[in-house]
Design a protein around this motif. Structure first.
Motif, PDB file in Angstrom:
ATOM      1  N   ALA A 345       0.832  -1.207   0.000  1.00 49.36           N
ATOM      2  CA  ALA A 345       0.000   0.000   0.000  1.00 49.36           C
ATOM      3  C   ALA A 345       0.866   1.256   0.000  1.00 49.36           C
ATOM      4  O   ALA A 345       0.535   2.258  -0.651  1.00 49.36           O
ATOM      5  N   ALA A 346       1.995   1.204   0.716  1.00 51.15           N
ATOM      6  CA  ALA A 346       2.890   2.361   0.782  1.00 51.15           C
ATOM      7  C   ALA A 346       3.669   2.570  -0.516  1.00 51.15           C
ATOM      8  O   ALA A 346       4.124   3.687  -0.800  1.00 51.15           O
ATOM      9  N   SER A 347       3.814   1.505  -1.321  1.00 55.24           N
ATOM     10  CA  SER A 347       4.592   1.598  -2.564  1.00 55.24           C
ATOM     11  C   SER A 347       3.883   2.398  -3.640  1.00 55.24           C
ATOM     12  O   SER A 347       4.525   2.923  -4.555  1.00 55.24           O
ATOM     13  N   GLY A 348       2.555   2.486  -3.571  1.00 51.47           N
ATOM     14  CA  GLY A 348       1.784   3.223  -4.568  1.00 51.47           C
ATOM     15  C   GLY A 348       1.535   2.454  -5.856  1.00 51.47           C
ATOM     16  O   GLY A 348       0.935   2.983  -6.794  1.00 51.47           O
ATOM     17  N   LEU A 349       1.992   1.198  -5.938  1.00 51.32           N
ATOM     18  CA  LEU A 349       1.762   0.390  -7.139  1.00 51.32           C
ATOM     19  C   LEU A 349       0.324  -0.097  -7.181  1.00 51.32           C
ATOM     20  O   LEU A 349      -0.267  -0.421  -6.147  1.00 51.32           O
ATOM     21  N   SER A 350      -0.234  -0.185  -8.385  1.00 53.95           N
ATOM     22  CA  SER A 350      -1.585  -0.723  -8.540  1.00 53.95           C
ATOM     23  C   SER A 350      -1.561  -2.229  -8.333  1.00 53.95           C
ATOM     24  O   SER A 350      -0.499  -2.867  -8.398  1.00 53.95           O
ATOM     25  N   MET A 351      -2.744  -2.807  -8.116  1.00 54.70           N
ATOM     26  CA  MET A 351      -2.833  -4.251  -7.922  1.00 54.70           C
ATOM     27  C   MET A 351      -2.321  -4.998  -9.144  1.00 54.70           C
ATOM     28  O   MET A 351      -1.645  -6.019  -9.026  1.00 54.70           O
ATOM     29  N   GLU A 352      -2.641  -4.486 -10.330  1.00 54.14           N
ATOM     30  CA  GLU A 352      -2.202  -5.135 -11.568  1.00 54.14           C
ATOM     31  C   GLU A 352      -0.677  -5.124 -11.678  1.00 54.14           C
ATOM     32  O   GLU A 352      -0.065  -6.116 -12.095  1.00 54.14           O
ATOM     33  N   GLU A 353      -0.055  -3.993 -11.303  1.00 57.10           N
ATOM     34  CA  GLU A 353       1.405  -3.915 -11.345  1.00 57.10           C
ATOM     35  C   GLU A 353       2.034  -4.860 -10.338  1.00 57.10           C
ATOM     36  O   GLU A 353       3.057  -5.507 -10.634  1.00 57.10           O
ATOM     37  N   GLN A 354       1.458  -4.958  -9.164  1.00 50.05           N
ATOM     38  CA  GLN A 354       1.983  -5.869  -8.151  1.00 50.05           C
ATOM     39  C   GLN A 354       1.932  -7.313  -8.641  1.00 50.05           C
ATOM     40  O   GLN A 354       2.891  -8.077  -8.470  1.00 50.05           O
ATOM     41  N   GLU A 355       0.816  -7.692  -9.247  1.00 52.91           N
ATOM     42  CA  GLU A 355       0.676  -9.061  -9.751  1.00 52.91           C
ATOM     43  C   GLU A 355       1.666  -9.335 -10.872  1.00 52.91           C
ATOM     44  O   GLU A 355       2.263 -10.423 -10.932  1.00 52.91           O
ATOM     45  N   ARG A 356       1.851  -8.341 -11.762  1.00 54.91           N
ATOM     46  CA  ARG A 356       2.785  -8.525 -12.877  1.00 54.91           C
ATOM     47  C   ARG A 356       4.210  -8.691 -12.367  1.00 54.91           C
ATOM     48  O   ARG A 356       4.932  -9.617 -12.785  1.00 54.91           O
ATOM     49  N   ILE A 357       4.621  -7.833 -11.455  1.00 55.77           N
ATOM     50  CA  ILE A 357       5.988  -7.918 -10.914  1.00 55.77           C
ATOM     51  C   ILE A 357       6.177  -9.224 -10.144  1.00 55.77           C
ATOM     52  O   ILE A 357       7.228  -9.871 -10.248  1.00 55.77           O
ATOM     53  N   GLY A 358       5.148  -9.631  -9.389  1.00 56.05           N
ATOM     54  CA  GLY A 358       5.223 -10.895  -8.653  1.00 56.05           C
ATOM     55  C   GLY A 358       5.427 -12.080  -9.571  1.00 56.05           C
ATOM     56  O   GLY A 358       6.239 -12.976  -9.282  1.00 56.05           O
TER      57      GLY A 358
END
Length: 378
Positions: A345-358
């Motif tokens: 939440a503190a990183s400011g990344l969207s959920m889609e970006e988090q999933e892609r990076i993961g």
């Protein structure tokens, strides 16, 4: 099959050691295959489904072995145990032949086209652990990380504690039945209802974990409680005819303890990323499984017959300690997931970006501890 020809203790022990050597790949292999084919949310029900086969075939084999032993007793010839060894060895060869052509990871099996293999692999990308072809080289940094990860110690302790009773109950189940008042022949048959309950419970829990997510550790806690009640009640009741069926029922109740073993194992493909790290934790878990069974085989002593009170109380104590281990395991995952959620939440990344990076980190064989977008299943 060679055991059927053994003539002394030394040859039987040598052959049994070879059996253990070759058999040790079975459970880690199933876990690896389960992780390669299915999504994290599917690991529990798939693992329980294939493990339920143990109870089913125990029923089938017990009836067959009962028939073989009865026939040999009446007709002479080879000793019953030699015939049984030949029969079970023959079944193993049939199973091995079938497994050779059927089992494997999506990229290994021969019965999928290239397009189907890509489709099968695409299903599991969201697990953030890469493909079955990811991380073929051995990585020592992942070995070090594995021994720093609390998951290894939770899995080791849970498996060890649950398999002390497993070694005792499995190895000495016939003695338990005889202590209730059944003879040796009845003991072979009265094990079938317990195995039937085993199959039914495993399939019901598999359906439940499919419908409701993150319930594995709660089910493990419940299984430890029920097993504790069953074995302690069974050990404290006297061996009298009026308590015979109550003790038998309590012994059947203890069958649920197996859930804590196999649901715990299903957490490994779900929660351990990094192929080398996964191999290390799977192997350490199997070592604890073997060590627990070895220790469990020593808790029932001849001098404690017919009630075997020290052995059954020791098993109950293991279930009690296991309850604490499972509870701490669950709290660890909850704490770690919440910590990662706050960081995300503190990183400011969207959920889609988090999933892609993961997913990208998983494809690069990055471990769960180093992938901030990895979340633990419970």
């Amino acid at each position: 099959m060679c055991i059927s020809a053994a003539e002394n203790w030394a040859s039987i022990m040598a052959l049994r050691a070879l059996q253990g050597f070759f058999e040790c790949a079975v459970t880690p292999g199933f876990l690896f295959i389960t992780g390669a084919w299915y999504k994290s949310k599917e690991h529990a029900d798939r693992s329980l489904f294939w493990q339920s086969s143990e109870g089913f075939f125990s029923i089938v084999c017990n009836l067959m072995l009962y028939g073989i032993a009865r026939y040999v007793e009446g007709h002479g010839g080879l000793a019953a145990w030699r015939c049984i060894s030949l029969f079970l060895g023959g079944l193993t060869l049939v199973g091995a032949f079938a497994s050779f052509f059927i089992l494997g990871t999506p990229h290994e099996v021969r019965w999928l086209s290239k397009e189907e293999k890509r489709m099968a692999t695409a299903r599991t990308i969201s697990n953030n652990v890469g493909q079955d072809t990811t991380g073929k080289e051995w990585k020592w940094d992942q070995v070090i990380e594995a021994f720093k990860d609390p998951q290894l110690y939770f899995s080791f302790a849970n498996t060890f504690l649950s398999n002390i009773p497993n070694g005792a109950i499995t190895t000495f189940s016939s003695l338990m039945y005889e202590s209730f008042g059944f003879n040796s022949w009845q003991s072979m048959l009265y094990g079938c209802p317990r195995n039937a309950v085993y199959v039914g419970v495993f399939l019901l829990v598999a359906l439940y974990t499919r419908k409701v997510r993150n319930q594995r550790l709660w089910v493990m806690l419940l299984s430890a409680i029920l097993a504790f009640i069953g074995i302690l009640t069974m050990s404290l009741l006297p061996n009298t005819p009026e308590h015979k069926w109550t003790k038998y029922g309590m012994f059947i109740l203890t069958v649920v303890f197996s859930l804590s073993i196999f649901l715990g194992w299903s957490l490994i493909p779900s929660n351990v990323a990094g192929k080398t790290k996964n191999s290390v934790i799977s192997s350490m878990t199997l070592i604890s499984y073997c060590a627990g069974n070895m220790a469990g085989a020593q808790v029932f002593q001849t001098k404690d017959a017919p009630r075997y009170l020290p052995g059954t109380i020791a098993c109950a104590a293991c279930f009690g300690v296991q309850f604490v281990v499972i509870l701490l395991w669950r709290f660890y995952y909850m704490w770690e997931n919440r910590r990662r959620d706050r960081a995300a939440a503190a990183s400011g990344l969207s959920m889609e970006e988090q999933e892609r990076i993961g997913r990208e980190l998983g494809e690069a064989d990055v471990t769960d501890m180093k992938n901030p977008h990895f979340r633990y299943a419970m």
